[in-house]
Design a protein around this motif. Structure first.
Motif, PDB file in Angstrom:
ATOM      1  N   MET A   1       0.839  -1.183   0.000  1.00  0.00           N
ATOM      2  CA  MET A   1       0.000   0.000   0.000  1.00  0.00           C
ATOM      3  C   MET A   1       0.887   1.250   0.000  1.00  0.00           C
ATOM      4  O   MET A   1       1.883   1.302   0.696  1.00  0.00           O
ATOM      5  N   ARG A   2       0.431   2.228  -0.727  1.00  0.00           N
ATOM      6  CA  ARG A   2       1.199   3.459  -0.864  1.00  0.00           C
ATOM      7  C   ARG A   2       0.318   4.635  -0.449  1.00  0.00           C
ATOM      8  O   ARG A   2      -0.807   4.783  -0.929  1.00  0.00           O
ATOM      9  N   SER A   3       0.827   5.477   0.444  1.00  0.00           N
ATOM     10  CA  SER A   3       0.054   6.631   0.896  1.00  0.00           C
ATOM     11  C   SER A   3       0.827   7.917   0.661  1.00  0.00           C
ATOM     12  O   SER A   3       2.056   7.928   0.625  1.00  0.00           O
ATOM     13  N   LEU A   4       0.072   8.983   0.520  1.00  0.00           N
ATOM     14  CA  LEU A   4       0.623  10.324   0.375  1.00  0.00           C
ATOM     15  C   LEU A   4       0.142  11.141   1.557  1.00  0.00           C
ATOM     16  O   LEU A   4      -1.049  11.105   1.892  1.00  0.00           O
ATOM     17  N   ILE A   5       1.054  11.862   2.181  1.00  0.00           N
ATOM     18  CA  ILE A   5       0.679  12.801   3.220  1.00  0.00           C
ATOM     19  C   ILE A   5       0.994  14.177   2.656  1.00  0.00           C
ATOM     20  O   ILE A   5       2.142  14.618   2.634  1.00  0.00           O
ATOM     21  N   ALA A   6      -0.042  14.843   2.135  1.00  0.00           N
ATOM     22  CA  ALA A   6       0.091  16.172   1.538  1.00  0.00           C
ATOM     23  C   ALA A   6      -0.371  17.191   2.573  1.00  0.00           C
ATOM     24  O   ALA A   6      -1.438  17.030   3.170  1.00  0.00           O
ATOM     25  N   TYR A   7       0.433  18.221   2.790  1.00  0.00           N
ATOM     26  CA  TYR A   7       0.080  19.175   3.843  1.00  0.00           C
ATOM     27  C   TYR A   7       0.586  20.583   3.509  1.00  0.00           C
ATOM     28  O   TYR A   7       1.544  20.764   2.765  1.00  0.00           O
ATOM     29  N   LEU A   8      -0.081  21.564   4.090  1.00  0.00           N
ATOM     30  CA  LEU A   8       0.356  22.956   4.038  1.00  0.00           C
ATOM     31  C   LEU A   8       0.572  23.398   5.476  1.00  0.00           C
ATOM     32  O   LEU A   8      -0.298  23.197   6.326  1.00  0.00           O
ATOM     33  N   SER A   9       1.735  23.979   5.738  1.00  0.00           N
ATOM     34  CA  SER A   9       2.052  24.406   7.096  1.00  0.00           C
ATOM     35  C   SER A   9       2.885  25.672   7.058  1.00  0.00           C
ATOM     36  O   SER A   9       3.911  25.711   6.387  1.00  0.00           O
ATOM     37  N   TYR A  10       2.427  26.697   7.742  1.00  0.00           N
ATOM     38  CA  TYR A  10       3.219  27.929   7.871  1.00  0.00           C
ATOM     39  C   TYR A  10       3.976  27.942   9.194  1.00  0.00           C
ATOM     40  O   TYR A  10       5.140  28.259   9.246  1.00  0.00           O
ATOM     41  N   SER A  11       3.289  27.581  10.270  1.00  0.00           N
ATOM     42  CA  SER A  11       3.884  27.657  11.605  1.00  0.00           C
ATOM     43  C   SER A  11       4.680  26.407  11.970  1.00  0.00           C
ATOM     44  O   SER A  11       5.449  26.430  12.914  1.00  0.00           O
ATOM     45  N   GLY A  12       4.434  25.324  11.246  1.00  0.00           N
ATOM     46  CA  GLY A  12       5.071  24.049  11.564  1.00  0.00           C
ATOM     47  C   GLY A  12       4.144  23.082  12.280  1.00  0.00           C
ATOM     48  O   GLY A  12       4.456  21.895  12.395  1.00  0.00           O
ATOM     49  N   ASN A  13       3.005  23.554  12.761  1.00  0.00           N
ATOM     50  CA  ASN A  13       2.088  22.675  13.495  1.00  0.00           C
ATOM     51  C   ASN A  13       1.505  21.574  12.609  1.00  0.00           C
ATOM     52  O   ASN A  13       1.493  20.404  12.991  1.00  0.00           O
ATOM     53  N   THR A  14       1.026  21.937  11.434  1.00  0.00           N
ATOM     54  CA  THR A  14       0.441  20.944  10.533  1.00  0.00           C
ATOM     55  C   THR A  14       1.521  19.983  10.042  1.00  0.00           C
ATOM     56  O   THR A  14       1.265  18.786   9.868  1.00  0.00           O
ATOM     57  N   LYS A  15       2.726  20.489   9.846  1.00  0.00           N
ATOM     58  CA  LYS A  15       3.842  19.628   9.450  1.00  0.00           C
ATOM     59  C   LYS A  15       4.116  18.585  10.537  1.00  0.00           C
ATOM     60  O   LYS A  15       4.367  17.419  10.227  1.00  0.00           O
ATOM     61  N   GLU A  16       4.065  18.991  11.803  1.00  0.00           N
ATOM     62  CA  GLU A  16       4.285  18.049  12.903  1.00  0.00           C
ATOM     63  C   GLU A  16       3.257  16.928  12.888  1.00  0.00           C
ATOM     64  O   GLU A  16       3.601  15.755  13.090  1.00  0.00           O
ATOM     65  N   VAL A  17       1.994  17.285  12.641  1.00  0.00           N
ATOM     66  CA  VAL A  17       0.947  16.266  12.562  1.00  0.00           C
ATOM     67  C   VAL A  17       1.237  15.334  11.387  1.00  0.00           C
ATOM     68  O   VAL A  17       1.142  14.111  11.512  1.00  0.00           O
TER      69      VAL A  17
END
Length: 144
Positions: A1-17
């Motif tokens: 199985m192959r997954s993509l985790i696409a995210y937008l983060s300015y402060s770094g919080n969403t990147k941490e998640v």
């Protein structure tokens, strides 16, 4: 199985998640590729079995333009997409908290509830992320 985790983060919080999700998916035996919305080259969503889409909520409940552009870039509604995001209740209260997550979850008709994190996932909220990912991955195994 192959997954993509696409995210937008300015402060770094969403990147941490996103990083927690990627680590947990990989620990569960799923290939996980990170994609920084607005920075990395466009992707072909059809190459992935599952997509985790992360955003923050902008201003008073808005989805950031970069995330809207990503949705247009994908060009269709993938069947297996789970939405997560970060936000602040101090901007608009509970009614607008992580409103972008609600909008995207509805738009994609996601089978999973959106994950909403108050600011950073560090501390007690890490457990909420882990539990949500566990639920998504459990369903992934059933659907496979």
């Amino acid at each position: 199985m192959r997954s993509l985790i696409a995210y937008l983060s300015y402060s770094g919080n969403t990147k941490e998640v996103a990083e927690i999700i990627a680590d947990q998916a990989q620990s569960d035996g799923m290939a996980a590729e990170m994609h920084r919305i607005g920075i990395d080259p466009p992707i072909d969503a059809s190459e992935y079995d599952y997509i985790f889409l992360g955003t923050f909520t902008w201003e008073m409940g808005y989805t950031p333009d970069e995330v809207k552009d990503f949705v247009l870039e994908v060009g269709y509604k993938p069947e297996h997409i789970a939405v997560f995001g970060t936000g602040d209740t101090q901007f608009g209260g509970d009614k607008l908290f992580c409103r972008a997550v609600d909008k995207l979850t509805t738009f994609y008709h996601s089978r999973w509830p959106g994950l909403k994190i108050e600011q950073s996932p560090r501390g007690s909220q890490e457990h909420a992320v882990a539990k949500w990912v566990e639920g998504v991955l459990h369903d992934v195994k059933i659907l496979a």
